[in-house]
Every structure is written in C-alpha cells, then in structure tokens.
Design an enzyme around this catalytic site. Sequence first.
Site, PDB file in Angstrom:
ATOM      1  N   ASP A  35       0.812  -1.220   0.000  1.00 46.70           N
ATOM      2  CA  ASP A  35       0.000   0.000   0.000  1.00 46.70           C
ATOM      3  C   ASP A  35       0.848   1.274   0.000  1.00 46.70           C
ATOM      4  OD1 ASP A  35       1.010  -0.212   2.505  1.00 46.70           O
ATOM      5  OD2 ASP A  35      -0.890   0.121   3.550  1.00 46.70           O
ATOM      6  N   HIS A 239      23.557   2.888 -18.405  1.00 44.74           N
ATOM      7  CA  HIS A 239      22.593   3.316 -17.392  1.00 44.74           C
ATOM      8  C   HIS A 239      22.699   2.463 -16.134  1.00 44.74           C
ATOM      9  CE1 HIS A 239      19.797   5.865 -20.209  1.00 44.74           C
ATOM     10  NE2 HIS A 239      20.980   6.384 -20.018  1.00 44.74           N
ATOM     11  N   ASP A 256      26.651  10.288 -13.540  1.00 44.10           N
ATOM     12  CA  ASP A 256      25.632  10.904 -14.392  1.00 44.10           C
ATOM     13  C   ASP A 256      24.421  11.097 -13.487  1.00 44.10           C
ATOM     14  OD1 ASP A 256      23.706  11.620 -16.229  1.00 44.10           O
ATOM     15  OD2 ASP A 256      24.144  10.007 -17.647  1.00 44.10           O
ATOM     16  N   ASP A 267      20.922  17.408 -16.675  1.00 39.89           N
ATOM     17  CA  ASP A 267      21.459  16.073 -17.008  1.00 39.89           C
ATOM     18  C   ASP A 267      22.975  16.196 -17.186  1.00 39.89           C
ATOM     19  OD1 ASP A 267      21.925  13.520 -17.911  1.00 39.89           O
ATOM     20  OD2 ASP A 267      20.761  13.713 -19.760  1.00 39.89           O
ATOM     21  N   HIS A 346      26.124   5.276 -28.436  1.00 37.94           N
ATOM     22  CA  HIS A 346      24.921   6.111 -28.347  1.00 37.94           C
ATOM     23  C   HIS A 346      25.105   7.391 -29.155  1.00 37.94           C
ATOM     24  CE1 HIS A 346      26.944   8.743 -25.410  1.00 37.94           C
ATOM     25  NE2 HIS A 346      27.309   7.655 -24.754  1.00 37.94           N
ATOM     26  N   HIS A 350      20.486  14.627 -26.716  1.00 46.72           N
ATOM     27  CA  HIS A 350      19.017  14.532 -26.808  1.00 46.72           C
ATOM     28  C   HIS A 350      18.403  15.821 -26.285  1.00 46.72           C
ATOM     29  CE1 HIS A 350      19.102  13.851 -22.436  1.00 46.72           C
ATOM     30  NE2 HIS A 350      20.111  13.042 -22.654  1.00 46.72           N
ATOM     31  N   HIS A 357      14.751  13.230 -21.232  1.00 50.38           N
ATOM     32  CA  HIS A 357      14.760  12.947 -22.667  1.00 50.38           C
ATOM     33  C   HIS A 357      13.489  13.602 -23.186  1.00 50.38           C
ATOM     34  CE1 HIS A 357      17.309   9.127 -21.766  1.00 50.38           C
ATOM     35  NE2 HIS A 357      18.015  10.227 -21.733  1.00 50.38           N
ATOM     36  N   GLU A 380      26.968  14.806 -25.069  1.00 53.83           N
ATOM     37  CA  GLU A 380      27.480  13.810 -24.137  1.00 53.83           C
ATOM     38  C   GLU A 380      28.252  12.668 -24.804  1.00 53.83           C
ATOM     39  OE1 GLU A 380      24.391  11.302 -22.352  1.00 53.83           O
ATOM     40  OE2 GLU A 380      22.890  12.640 -23.211  1.00 53.83           O
ATOM     41  N   TYR A 384      33.571   3.779 -23.846  1.00 52.24           N
ATOM     42  CA  TYR A 384      33.309   2.749 -22.835  1.00 52.24           C
ATOM     43  C   TYR A 384      34.047   1.485 -23.238  1.00 52.24           C
ATOM     44  CZ  TYR A 384      29.544   6.141 -22.607  1.00 52.24           C
ATOM     45  OH  TYR A 384      28.842   7.315 -22.580  1.00 52.24           O
ATOM     46  N   ARG A 401      32.296   9.441 -19.779  1.00 54.43           N
ATOM     47  CA  ARG A 401      31.303  10.272 -20.475  1.00 54.43           C
ATOM     48  C   ARG A 401      31.401  11.676 -19.885  1.00 54.43           C
ATOM     49  NH1 ARG A 401      27.214   7.171 -20.177  1.00 54.43           N
ATOM     50  NH2 ARG A 401      26.051   7.923 -18.382  1.00 54.43           N
ATOM     51  N   GLU A 403      29.122  15.234 -20.021  1.00 52.29           N
ATOM     52  CA  GLU A 403      27.810  15.675 -20.510  1.00 52.29           C
ATOM     53  C   GLU A 403      27.459  17.053 -19.973  1.00 52.29           C
ATOM     54  OE1 GLU A 403      24.521  13.211 -19.167  1.00 52.29           O
ATOM     55  OE2 GLU A 403      23.249  13.950 -20.794  1.00 52.29           O
TER      56      GLU A 403
HETATM   57  N1  GLY Z   1      21.135  10.458 -17.870  1.00 55.48           N
HETATM   58  C1  GLY Z   1      20.630   9.857 -19.027  1.00 55.48           C
HETATM   59  C2  GLY Z   1      21.228  10.410 -20.233  1.00 55.48           C
HETATM   60  O1  GLY Z   1      22.293  10.985 -20.175  1.00 55.48           O
HETATM   61  O2  GLY Z   1      20.671  10.365 -21.292  1.00 55.48           O
HETATM   62 MN    MN Z   2      21.729  12.711 -21.332  1.00 59.38          MN
HETATM   63 MN    MN Z   3      23.032  11.860 -18.413  1.00 61.84          MN
END
Ligand code: GLY
Ligand code: MN
Ligand code: MN
Length: 435
Positions: A35, A239, A256, A267, A346, A350, A357, A380, A384, A401, A403
């Site tokens: 609950d 992720h 991140d 982000d 990737h 975005h 996103h 970003e 890797y 990374r 970003e």
């Molecule tokens: N934190 C998710 C991305 O960088 O897209």
């Molecule tokens: Mn991102």
């Molecule tokens: Mn990110």
Amino acid sequence: MNQDIFAKRRKKLLKELGKGVAILKSPPSQTRSNDTEYNYRIDSDIYYLTGYKNAGSAFIINPNDKENVYTMFVLPKDPERETWVGRRLTFDQNIEKYGANKCLSIDDFEKAATEAMKTADTIYINMNHDTSNRHKMMDMFQNVKNIVQREGDGPLRIEALSSITSEMRLIKDAVEIEAIQKASDISAEAHVLAMKNCKPGKSEYQLQGIMEGYFLQNGCKSVAYGSIVGGGENATVLHYENNDSEIKNNDLILIDAACEYDMYASDITRTFPANGKFTDVQRALYQVVLDAQNATIAACKPGITFEELHAIDLKILVEGMVGVGLLKGKVKDIIKDETYKPYFMHKTGHWMGLDVHDVGNYKKKGKSRPLEEGMVFTVEPGIYVSQETDAPNKYKGIGIRIEDNILITKEGHHNFTRLVPKEINDIEMLMGESK
Ligand code: GLY
Ligand code: MN
Ligand code: MN
C-alpha cells in the site's frame, strides 16, 4: 510559476486546435509495493498547459464551447481523505488559482468529455503510460462517432496531443530557461561536492547520497532520472544504477546525476579519478572525449543540425581512439563500417526540458532539423571499454562520459552546466585541494 505563462500556452494551443478539442487526464499514481506509492509526478504536457501537479485530475480545452473553453476536473473536497493525504482546494479556489472557466469533480469527467467530443472534428488526447485511459478515450470516441454521425457531423479522428505540444515544448521560453538554469546550478554544485568527497574505499552509493541530499536541501523534490554512480567497469554500463560497489584506488568514477527543479530537468555527467589523479592511460582516453565534447559544444549555433554535431563528435572520438591504439584502421572506414560501436554506442545528445529525454522530432521531412534559438539539449560523448571487448588490456574497465546541457541562443549557445570542472587540470586541482 506565474499562471500567465500557462494561459499564454493554452492560447497558443487553441490556435492549433482549430475545431478540435484537447482532452487530458492525469495518469494514476503508481504502487511501489503493497500500500505504498511512488512520489507522484504529473504528465509533463498537463503541467506545461495548466501548472497543475496533482493526481486525480483531468482537463478539457475546447474552443467550440465559447463559455467554457477551459474546464478542469479535480478530486472534490473530502474531509476524511484530506486528513490522511493532504488538503484539497474547493472548486472555486481551483478556478481562481489555475485560471479555469469551470471546475468540476473528476467524477463528472467522462460525461463532459463525451459532450466535448460531440462538438469537435479532431480529438487530441495526451498519450502516456496510462494505457487504460487511452483505451477508454478510443471507446468513447467510437461511441460518440456512432451516435453523432447519424445526425450529421461528428469527430473524424483521434490524435496524439503531442503532435502539437511537442513542437511547442521544443522551443523553451524565458521561464523555462530560468528553471533549467536553476536545476543545472544545483546539479553542478552537487557534482563538485561529490568530486571533493570522493575517496577510494567509499561506496558508490555514498557519493549518490551526497548528491541527492544536496538536491533535496536545495528544494528539488526529485532526481531528473535515476542517479548513475559507477567506478571502473561499472562506468562502462550506460545506465548503471546499482551504485553499490566499493570505489577502488585506480578507478575512474563516472557520475551521471542531476535534479529536477520546479519540474525541469538537468542532465550532467562527469568522470574523474577516484584518488584525484589520472593515470597516463586514463588521461589519454579522457582527453579524447573532452576534445570531442569541447569541439561539439563550440559548434552549437542556430542552423547546424544534430546530425552535423554528431559527425563532429564522432570524428574526433574515432581519431582519438585510433591515436591511442584502441582502434585500428582508417578513420573514414571506421566511421563508415561503424567499427567504433563497441566503444561508443549512443548518440551525441538529446532534447531536454520538462523530461530529461524531452519531446520533439529530431528530423523534419526525413532530414535532421536545423537547431533554433530556444532549443535545449545535451552534448554527451563517451568511450566505454568493458572487459567484454577485445581492446588492449590497459584500456579495459574504463568508462568515460562528459555531458553538458546547451541552449541555442541568437548568437550561438549557452552552456547551462559549464561550472562543473572537466579539464584535467581543473579536476585534479579541485580534488587535490580537498585531500
Ligand atoms: N542520464 C541519461 C542520459 O544521459 O541520457
Ligand atoms: Mn543525457
Ligand atoms: Mn546523463
């Protein structure tokens, strides 16, 4: 946020609706277990158009009903429930606060939505994870169509409201830019705090705790997405969210993480050495990502497309990976054959806004769209090198990374998140000072 901004957006929406009607329903809250429930966060389109944040609500924006263009539906007063879960406004208070023409109980929503459908040619509904509402709206649409077409006109089509709102949300107004800057500032300060507090022997979740505690202390009700704090091999999982390993002396740590402030996301990713000093191998690979990121950000200005930005980013990453011996062959061939993909899998960025996103098409008529003033997105790049790859051993277990969050301005761009150190010397100096 001031109500005027929501009224202005609804006015713009009305123009787009023509003879159509917009019908929005808030998704139900989600059970976590038994609950208990997850903290509620309303559908971004509803917030964007109304400023309303609570569950159990619905909204009809109907240009065909001149007396009541904007009707809202909320949970009615209920003294017993309010004792448990918080006070509710009266209908009149809601009208006053949210600038609606009419406010009714959520129990009256379906009947009113059916009536509104009879007046319109197109029914725009907000699609989200609430599939039961989507199905219900489809059924209602079909029923209304069956009834009304006997008498003449009736609704002709049902459409996703996002076909209008995504384009609206893609260009950020001044109020949104201010909220994103605030989210970025708080997130940036939290990243600096994490770098200062990082020591081998600590756990990834301790750095997560420092950052998320800082978000909360600064008025952020939520993270913008699940925080990623990964050391060594964990940093190669895009992720990664377990955040439960011990931080080891010679590892690079990838964080991140960012907050949501006043409904708007930030982000940010930074990667830094656990002990405050990059090894030669880490330094070489890090510099490749940094060069790619700096060059890509420098190219951000009105008119350039996402595809062009990605090409700039990718070329520098691949040249760098060849330079350090991670990839072999000609840069052109590696890009054409996509043999870089085991290390960079990737896109460069975005859209970002109410959602991390964020909504909006990346292409128009099949072509990457030119960036415009007011668009907000991430840059970003990353490299890797997991243990699973057949890279030289010295690179295995390194994930990097970097970003930042970028706004396209009339003259070029603004980097919302520039205050978090990312040059090698700046990171080493910051971390050295705190030892
Ligand atoms: N934190 C998710 C991305 O960088 O897209
Ligand atoms: Mn991102
Ligand atoms: Mn990110």
